[in-house]
Design a protein around this motif. Sequence first.
Motif, PDB file in Angstrom:
ATOM      1  N   THR A  20       0.837  -1.202   0.000  1.00 38.53           N
ATOM      2  CA  THR A  20       0.000   0.000   0.000  1.00 38.53           C
ATOM      3  C   THR A  20       0.871   1.252   0.000  1.00 38.53           C
ATOM      4  O   THR A  20       2.086   1.185   0.240  1.00 38.53           O
ATOM      5  CB  THR A  20      -0.896   0.046   1.249  1.00 38.53           C
ATOM      6  OG1 THR A  20      -0.026   0.160   2.387  1.00 38.53           O
ATOM      7  CG2 THR A  20      -1.752  -1.210   1.387  1.00 38.53           C
ATOM      8  N   ASN A  21       0.223   2.397  -0.221  1.00 39.43           N
ATOM      9  CA  ASN A  21       0.961   3.657  -0.144  1.00 39.43           C
ATOM     10  C   ASN A  21       1.507   3.869   1.275  1.00 39.43           C
ATOM     11  O   ASN A  21       2.585   4.439   1.457  1.00 39.43           O
ATOM     12  CB  ASN A  21       0.041   4.826  -0.524  1.00 39.43           C
ATOM     13  CG  ASN A  21      -0.346   4.765  -1.992  1.00 39.43           C
ATOM     14  OD1 ASN A  21       0.253   4.010  -2.764  1.00 39.43           O
ATOM     15  ND2 ASN A  21      -1.326   5.568  -2.383  1.00 39.43           N
ATOM     16  N   THR A  22       0.770   3.401   2.264  1.00 38.62           N
ATOM     17  CA  THR A  22       1.245   3.523   3.655  1.00 38.62           C
ATOM     18  C   THR A  22       2.514   2.700   3.850  1.00 38.62           C
ATOM     19  O   THR A  22       3.444   3.132   4.535  1.00 38.62           O
ATOM     20  CB  THR A  22       0.138   3.047   4.633  1.00 38.62           C
ATOM     21  OG1 THR A  22      -1.084   3.660   4.230  1.00 38.62           O
ATOM     22  CG2 THR A  22       0.449   3.406   6.060  1.00 38.62           C
ATOM     23  N   ASP A  32       0.874   9.057   1.146  1.00 39.19           N
ATOM     24  CA  ASP A  32      -0.321   8.525   0.470  1.00 39.19           C
ATOM     25  C   ASP A  32      -1.006   9.659  -0.302  1.00 39.19           C
ATOM     26  O   ASP A  32      -1.401   9.477  -1.461  1.00 39.19           O
ATOM     27  CB  ASP A  32      -1.271   7.948   1.535  1.00 39.19           C
ATOM     28  CG  ASP A  32      -2.574   7.469   0.929  1.00 39.19           C
ATOM     29  OD1 ASP A  32      -2.534   6.644   0.000  1.00 39.19           O
ATOM     30  OD2 ASP A  32      -3.652   7.939   1.371  1.00 39.19           O
ATOM     31  N   VAL A  36      -1.715   9.455  -4.287  1.00 35.84           N
ATOM     32  CA  VAL A  36      -3.107   9.404  -4.765  1.00 35.84           C
ATOM     33  C   VAL A  36      -3.416  10.618  -5.637  1.00 35.84           C
ATOM     34  O   VAL A  36      -4.003  10.482  -6.718  1.00 35.84           O
ATOM     35  CB  VAL A  36      -4.093   9.289  -3.577  1.00 35.84           C
ATOM     36  CG1 VAL A  36      -5.527   9.428  -4.053  1.00 35.84           C
ATOM     37  CG2 VAL A  36      -3.906   7.952  -2.861  1.00 35.84           C
ATOM     38  N   SER A  37      -2.972  11.798  -5.211  1.00 33.35           N
ATOM     39  CA  SER A  37      -3.320  12.993  -6.004  1.00 33.35           C
ATOM     40  C   SER A  37      -2.600  13.003  -7.346  1.00 33.35           C
ATOM     41  O   SER A  37      -3.141  13.461  -8.343  1.00 33.35           O
ATOM     42  CB  SER A  37      -3.020  14.274  -5.219  1.00 33.35           C
ATOM     43  OG  SER A  37      -1.618  14.403  -5.059  1.00 33.35           O
ATOM     44  N   GLY A  40      -3.507   8.425  -8.608  1.00 37.76           N
ATOM     45  CA  GLY A  40      -4.730   7.653  -8.362  1.00 37.76           C
ATOM     46  C   GLY A  40      -4.460   6.246  -7.842  1.00 37.76           C
ATOM     47  O   GLY A  40      -5.385   5.463  -7.618  1.00 37.76           O
ATOM     48  N   HIS A  42      -3.553   3.462  -5.105  1.00 39.10           N
ATOM     49  CA  HIS A  42      -3.619   3.259  -3.658  1.00 39.10           C
ATOM     50  C   HIS A  42      -2.742   2.100  -3.218  1.00 39.10           C
ATOM     51  O   HIS A  42      -2.174   2.098  -2.138  1.00 39.10           O
ATOM     52  CB  HIS A  42      -5.062   2.983  -3.215  1.00 39.10           C
ATOM     53  CG  HIS A  42      -5.947   4.177  -3.340  1.00 39.10           C
ATOM     54  ND1 HIS A  42      -6.281   4.977  -2.278  1.00 39.10           N
ATOM     55  CD2 HIS A  42      -6.541   4.735  -4.420  1.00 39.10           C
ATOM     56  CE1 HIS A  42      -7.060   5.973  -2.686  1.00 39.10           C
ATOM     57  NE2 HIS A  42      -7.228   5.845  -3.986  1.00 39.10           N
ATOM     58  N   GLU A  43      -2.690   1.067  -4.048  1.00 39.79           N
ATOM     59  CA  GLU A  43      -1.876  -0.105  -3.711  1.00 39.79           C
ATOM     60  C   GLU A  43      -1.483  -0.837  -4.979  1.00 39.79           C
ATOM     61  O   GLU A  43      -2.048  -0.591  -6.055  1.00 39.79           O
ATOM     62  CB  GLU A  43      -2.651  -1.034  -2.762  1.00 39.79           C
ATOM     63  CG  GLU A  43      -3.968  -1.534  -3.336  1.00 39.79           C
ATOM     64  CD  GLU A  43      -4.771  -2.347  -2.329  1.00 39.79           C
ATOM     65  OE1 GLU A  43      -4.848  -1.941  -1.153  1.00 39.79           O
ATOM     66  OE2 GLU A  43      -5.298  -3.392  -2.736  1.00 39.79           O
ATOM     67  N   ASP A 280      -5.940   2.051  -9.398  1.00 37.21           N
ATOM     68  CA  ASP A 280      -5.954   2.299  -7.953  1.00 37.21           C
ATOM     69  C   ASP A 280      -5.511   1.072  -7.162  1.00 37.21           C
ATOM     70  O   ASP A 280      -4.876   1.181  -6.127  1.00 37.21           O
ATOM     71  CB  ASP A 280      -7.359   2.749  -7.502  1.00 37.21           C
ATOM     72  CG  ASP A 280      -8.466   1.813  -7.992  1.00 37.21           C
ATOM     73  OD1 ASP A 280      -8.333   1.257  -9.100  1.00 37.21           O
ATOM     74  OD2 ASP A 280      -9.457   1.628  -7.258  1.00 37.21           O
ATOM     75  N   ARG A 281      -5.798  -0.147  -7.677  1.00 40.12           N
ATOM     76  CA  ARG A 281      -5.492  -1.374  -6.939  1.00 40.12           C
ATOM     77  C   ARG A 281      -4.240  -2.104  -7.401  1.00 40.12           C
ATOM     78  O   ARG A 281      -3.715  -2.944  -6.690  1.00 40.12           O
ATOM     79  CB  ARG A 281      -6.689  -2.327  -7.000  1.00 40.12           C
ATOM     80  CG  ARG A 281      -7.837  -1.834  -6.114  1.00 40.12           C
ATOM     81  CD  ARG A 281      -9.077  -2.675  -6.248  1.00 40.12           C
ATOM     82  NE  ARG A 281      -9.652  -2.531  -7.580  1.00 40.12           N
ATOM     83  CZ  ARG A 281      -9.797  -3.540  -8.438  1.00 40.12           C
ATOM     84  NH1 ARG A 281      -9.420  -4.745  -8.099  1.00 40.12           N
ATOM     85  NH2 ARG A 281     -10.316  -3.330  -9.628  1.00 40.12           N
TER      86      ARG A 281
END
Length: 347
Positions: A20-22, A32, A36-37, A40, A42-43, A280-281
Amino acid sequence: MTRAATIVGWGMAVPAQVRTNTDLERMIDTSDAWIVSRTGIHERRIAAEHESTFTLARSAAEQALQVAGVQPIDVDLVVVATLTPEYGFPATASLVQDAIGAARAGAFDLNAACAGFVYGMAVVRSLIESGAHRTVLLIGSDTMSRVVDWTDRSTCVLFGDGAGAVVMQAADDGGGILSTAVGSDGAGAGLLIQQAGGSRQPASAAALAAGDHFLRMNGREVYKFAVKATADAARQVMRTAGLAPDEVDLFIPHQANLRIIRSAARGAGIPMARVFVNADRYGNTSAGSIPIALCEALHEGRVQPGDRVVLVGFGAGLAWAAAALTWTAAPVDRRAERPQAAAAGAR
Ligand code: ACO
């Protein structure tokens, strides 16, 4: 009647391991919110030690054959689009051909980077339309995690690992691939490149120390190229197929970055409601991106027989490719109710 090539089976394989981004926030100076910005994403999925371009390709290929109801012995050709092959040589396609038991098939790899799968569709279409081959397994597979520099925040956040595969055969009842286009601008070769490991700069301690075996990218220039190439290529295949943008049921662009996808869709005249996104995934899975997106679109019921679908890939080279098609295969879960369609896929 002209023989057209169509997709009769499909499959995908992604590693179980999610980054993940985290997770990335703990590895590099990023956030994150930034990822995302700007993208797009997330993981993304990251191959475990026992996974590789070949293992993902084989899993996707076995699924695609099963969906098609095609026996490995009936496959005439295996093509693997990849920029992260299992070895420098032999071709990953030969490894897949052997592993799945496609004993009669020829096999070769195709490198057009992230555009590789759609380039492959253009090549396979010609081979089927010409009558040279009847049943072809086309796979896009990449393990980008093995070539990104996990200390370079400007690239490592973008990519993930995965594979998708399709079985292509001649369409009996119309439909299938309506038009394809391929393009290249080698003047941009240096914008996205893995410098070491080839004949110019073979593997060496010096190359390794300099990090030249990693992917390097000029993100801003690639971004500008990607938006224009994707929109132009989509318009080109729509025009050749005689399709207006509002006649396209689903647009599946390369899943590199949501901002690129939005701008390219606008340029192609297709509203986002008819654009498939799963970046995003998974992030950018390179040659795996479009067949994975196609599989997920099918699983979600977003592609039905008779639908017009446009696919566009772009990437290092610089290279791009597009295809417009009329979808012909019945959804897997409805095949029992539609024996004729199932039989067509199972030839
Ligand atoms: N986290 C936080 N900050 C970051 C990160 C990160 N992960 N990456 C870069 N930054 C910083 C930069 O250092 C820069 O800081 P500075 O202004 O202090 O120098 C700032 O963010 C802005 O950097 P830009 O590069 O201008 O950011 P941009 O808005 O252009 O987005 C991106 C960068 C996402 C890479 C974008 O350029 C892009 O998507 N390019 C296309 C990439 C692509 O799709 N490549 C794949 C092609 S397909 C294939 O064949 C493999």
